[in-house]
Each structure stands twice: as structure tokens, then as C-alpha cells.
Scaffold this active site. Structure first.
Site, mmCIF file in Angstrom:
data_model
loop_
_atom_site.group_PDB
_atom_site.id
_atom_site.type_symbol
_atom_site.label_atom_id
_atom_site.label_comp_id
_atom_site.label_asym_id
_atom_site.label_seq_id
_atom_site.Cartn_x
_atom_site.Cartn_y
_atom_site.Cartn_z
ATOM 1 N N LYS A 78 1.021 -1.030 0.015
ATOM 2 C CA LYS A 78 -0.199 0.032 -0.226
ATOM 3 C C LYS A 78 0.658 1.191 -0.382
ATOM 4 O O LYS A 78 0.489 2.182 -0.366
ATOM 5 C CB LYS A 78 -0.966 0.018 1.201
ATOM 6 N N ASN A 99 -4.892 1.670 -1.950
ATOM 7 C CA ASN A 99 -5.218 0.439 -2.012
ATOM 8 C C ASN A 99 -6.075 0.096 -3.419
ATOM 9 O O ASN A 99 -6.378 -0.866 -3.470
ATOM 10 C CB ASN A 99 -6.285 -0.024 -0.794
ATOM 11 N N ALA A 142 -5.140 0.247 8.971
ATOM 12 C CA ALA A 142 -6.550 0.015 9.036
ATOM 13 C C ALA A 142 -6.739 1.372 10.090
ATOM 14 O O ALA A 142 -7.801 2.274 9.894
ATOM 15 C CB ALA A 142 -7.216 -1.128 9.616
ATOM 16 N N TYR A 230 -13.260 -8.994 10.692
ATOM 17 C CA TYR A 230 -14.596 -9.976 10.321
ATOM 18 C C TYR A 230 -14.569 -11.283 10.268
ATOM 19 O O TYR A 230 -15.570 -11.954 10.023
ATOM 20 C CB TYR A 230 -15.093 -9.361 9.093
#
Length: 461
Positions: A78, A99, A142, A230
Site C-alpha cells: 500500500k 489500496n 486500518a 470480520y
């Protein structure tokens, strides 16, 4: 399937093609996710997952310019990709993180769609950041994206983590692009008690180390918890929240950032209901993955009282998860060539229970199914043992009033036939069985609404 750079060199696209670059690149949901978005947009396109080593990135980018319309990037590319771009979006420049890349007119243009994914998730949940005390845990990729959005939205931002120095570094980076932003770096002991919004951007609590968590308890005024993880769907940080606190995992953010990439590539616009539908499918796919990898099970099995919705829920789950659905009672009737009521009338309950065990042995050898059991199937320990060899057993703890409503028009329930007081007998049977259901099951899920029940069940796996 994950391609190597050598595979990619030999690849010849036959229609518009996109890809994910990362290293290492194990199982990724990006190809399935983008495929669903392409279908929703009625677009014929392909999406590849390509394992690109750090030293191969420049070569891979040159190949991508020739063969692809756009790419996504994950760890560790990234930041490294920035030097290989012809232009970069301002927010991606502020974050020093890209990204998504669009190839247009011979140029490579970089974006960061994680911001859109995070912002859209908060919008969906009705979360207003302005002037709210907000805690971001972590200082990696993140966390940086989410802290950036919080600061830009004028929240009163606190950044914490195991390293106070790294928290201060992130604070200073954000302040460089937003000098007036209210940002504080703090230790976990210094977190204000009146923080209302808690955001986890660390990998703590991610499968397979699901018991780990970045905090031991939440600030007492917490009203909303977001976790970028997740897998598992209900994370250790989310579990810290009280019942009245709204929580959200990272699946919706994952879907939204992918949709934003497609908007950049093709100017594709999606309806909000598309995001909900795809997020539910991603959750279902994650449930299948967890069944096999975490629990070492092939099947999902539903038990519960008659009328609790096992067949209705089972069919919906099977459709979402891409599995077969098997109704154990229907399977038995088809094998025997007569109804359960006829078996009860002709041979009695004892014979029926013997047949039930016989056919459960067959059903549970099937690989990849959602199985809806009869109401009394798990009352027999032998049956439970058979089921749990290959199946993850979930109890549908449907409220009694909902069961009554579901059974109002039913006359095909052998154990309730010939009763003078049907309601009394049903309540008696329900009370006698409910503790057994909970005791033998791997999970017990309760919700009066079908739509919530399906999602809660998938979240519980």
C-alpha cells in the site's frame, strides 16, 4: 485460486480484468466479492488474486498496465506502490496509503477506498462523529485510515495502543495534514471514561487468536463499537459491549471499499440494498469457511421445538451459504414412502425414533449441507453423537408466542394429535425440551424476527 507472478506473465485477458496484489496472499474473499459486484452491475469481467513479492511489485505494475483495467493492493504494497504511480488522490496522499489503482490513458492513478468503506459503515449505523469523543485502538494501516476519517469529521479523537510512541507518531502525522484537529495520544489507563465511540483497527481478536483483545473493558459511556476484523464475525472487542450498545464488524466496510473501487474503475453506481445483500453473502461465505477451518465440520445443523422455523431458516441459510438443504423429516418420509403421521399411527413413536436415527446416519455423511432436524431428534443422545461427528449444531431458541403463531394453521403434528387442550400440551412439551436443546447445542440463537435470526445465526458461527 492465487496466481504467481509467472502465472500472471502468461495470463491473457479475454475481457475486462482486475486483480489484487499482496504478499503473502492466502485465502482472500476479494475475487468472490468483486464477482458479486460485477453481477450486480450486469458487467462481464474477471478478478484475479496475484501473489506479488515486494521485489516483484514494479514488474507486476508494468504488466498490470498492459493487461488490467485496475488493481487493489494489500499488505505490504500500500505504501510501496506510491513511487510507481503517475498521480495520487489527495486523501491517499495524506494517508501515505493506496489500496486501489486505476489504469487510464496509460497512467496509474492511486486512491484509498478504505476511507469510503469506513465512512459508509458509520453512515449506515447512523453514527455522527462531530464533537464526539472517539477512541481508535492501533496505529497501523486500518487504524490510520479510520483515525484520519474521525479527525476530518471533527471528532474529539483519542489514539491508544501498546506503544505510546507509535500513537504519538500517528497523531503527529494526522496533525500535519489537519492542524486544527483535536487529537490526543494516550495509554490505555488514560482513556476517558466518557468516550462514546470505540474503534478497533488492530488484529487482536482475529482468527485463530480470537480470545485476544486490545482492551479488557470498554469506557462506561460507550454507545458504539466498530471492529475492522470480520473473522470471527463477533469479535472479542464487540463482546465487551453491553446489550444496548450497537456493534459492527468489518464486513460492511470490506464490501463498501470494494464497491468504491468499482466506481473508480467504471463509474459504477450501486443501490444500498445491493450492499446489504452482498454483505450477507460474504458473512455466509465466512460462516462456511469457519465451519471447516475452525470447527472442522462439514454441515450446519438446526434443532429446536416444532414450529421454531428450522426449515424456513435452513432453506435461507443454504441459499446464502451455497450449500444443500436437507429437511430430516422430509428425507425420512421420502425413504419410507409414508408420512410421519402415518408412521406414528401405524407403528408408534418408538419405531419412528428408530427410523429417525437410521436416516440421520445417512444424512450426516453428506458433505456440505444445512440440515433441519425434527423437533425431537436431539432428545436421543445417540442422535446427538451422530450429528456432532460432522455437524455444528445450532438451537433456534424461538420465543414461544412466535412458535404458537407459526403452528396456528398446522394439524400435522403427531405428538399434539388427539389432545383436548392443545395449547397446554404444547407449552408443557416446550418447557420439557428447551433446556435439552440448549444443553446439546454448540450455539443457541434467539430472535423473534426471521431476518434478524438468519444474520444472528451466521454471526454466531
Amino acid at each position: 485460486m492465487v496466481l504467481t507472478l509467472e502465472n500472471f506473465k502468461n495470463f491473457k485477458p479475454t475481457r475486462p480484468t482486475y486483480a489484487l496484489f499482496g504478499w503473502p496472499l492466502g485465502h482472500t474473499m476479494s475475487p468472490e466479492l468483486h464477482s458479486q459486484l460485477f453481477n450486480a452491475a450486469n458487467m462481464e469481467a474477471d478478478y484475479l488474486a496475484i501473489a506479488v513479492k515486494p521485489e516483484e511489485l514494479e514488474e507486476a505494475m508494468n504488466l498490470a498496465k498492459e493487461k488490467l483495467q485496475g488493481i487493489n493492493l494489500t499488505i505490504p504494497h500500500k505504501k510501496a506502490v506510491i513511487d510507481l504511480l503517475d498521480a495520487i488522490d489527495p486523501s491517499a496522499m495524506d494517508l501515505h496509503s493506496v489500496n486501489t489503482v486505476q489504469f487510464k490513458n496509460g497512467e496509474a492513478i492511486g486512491y484509498n477506498t478504505d476511507i469510503f468503506g469506513f465512512a459508509s459503515t458509520l453512515e449506515k449505523d447512523g453514527i455522527e462523529l462531530k464533537n464526539k469523543k472517539t477512541l481508535v485502538i492501533g496505529y497501523g494501516g486500518a487504524s490510520t485510515v479510520m483515525a484520519y476519517h474521525c479527525a476530518k469529521s471533527k471528532s474529539n479523537l483519542y489514539i491508544t495502543g501498546r506503544s505510546l510512541d507509535k500513537a504519538y507518531k500517528l497523531k503527529n502525522e494526522l496533525k500535519a495534514s489537519m492542524p486544527s484537529a483535536k487529537i490526543t495520544a494516550c495509554t490505555r489507563k488514560q482513556i476517558p471514561k466518557d468516550v462514546e465511540i470505540v474503534i478497533n483497527g488492530t488484529p487482536l481478536g482475529m482468527y485463530p487468536n480470537e480470545e485476544k483483545k486490545p482492551l479488557y473493558f470498554l469506557p462506561r459511556k460507550t454507545k458504539y463499537v466498530f471492529d475492522a476484523i470480520y473473522n470471527p464475525p463477533k469479535t472479542s472487542t464487540m463482546k465487551l459491549a453491553k446489550r444496548d450498545v450497537k456493534t459492527r464488524n468489518g464486513i460492511y466496510m470490506l464490501v463498501m471499499q470494494a464497491a468504491a473501487a468499482q466506481t473508480i474503475w467504471n463509474n459504477t453506481q450501486f443501490e444500498w440494498n445491493v450492499f446489504d445483500s452482498i454483505a450477507r453473502r460474504v458473512l455466509a461465505q465466512m460462516a462456511v469457511k469457519r465451519l471447516r477451518e475452525k470447527y472442522n465440520k462439514n454441515n450446519l445443523v438446526l434443532c429446536g421445538f416444532m414450529g421454531s422455523g428450522k426449515t424456513t431458516v435452513g432453506k435461507k441459510l443454504a441459499r446464502f451459504m451455497g450449500l444443500k438443504h436437507i429437511d430430516a423429516d422430509v428425507y425420512l418420509e421420502e425413504k419410507e414412502g409414508r408420512t410421519i403421521s402415518e408412521i406414528f399411527a401405524q407403528d408408534g413413536e418408538k419405531v419412528f425414533r428408530e427410523l429417525e436415527t437410521k436416516y440421520l446416519k445417512e444424512i450426516c455423511q453428506i458433505d456440505g449441507a444445512v440440515i433441519s432436524l425434527g423437533g425431537g431428534a436431539v432428545l436421543k443422545p445417540e442422535n446427538v453423537q451422530i450429528i456432532k461427528q460432522t455437524g455444528f449444531l445450532i438451537h433456534l431458541d424461538t420465543p414461544f408466542y412466535r412458535i404458537v403463531k407459526n403452528l396456528e394453521s398446522s394439524s400435522n403434528r403427531p405428538l399434539l394429535d388427539k389432545r383436548t387442550d392443545r395449547m397446554t400440551e404444547m407449552r408443557k412439551l416446550y418447557n420439557a425440551r428447551k433446556h435439552i436443546y440448549r444443553q446439546v447445542s454448540d450455539r443457541s440463537v434467539r430472535s423473534p424476527r426471521l431476518s434478524e435470526l438468519v444474520e444472528d445465526l451466521l454471526q454466531s458461527i
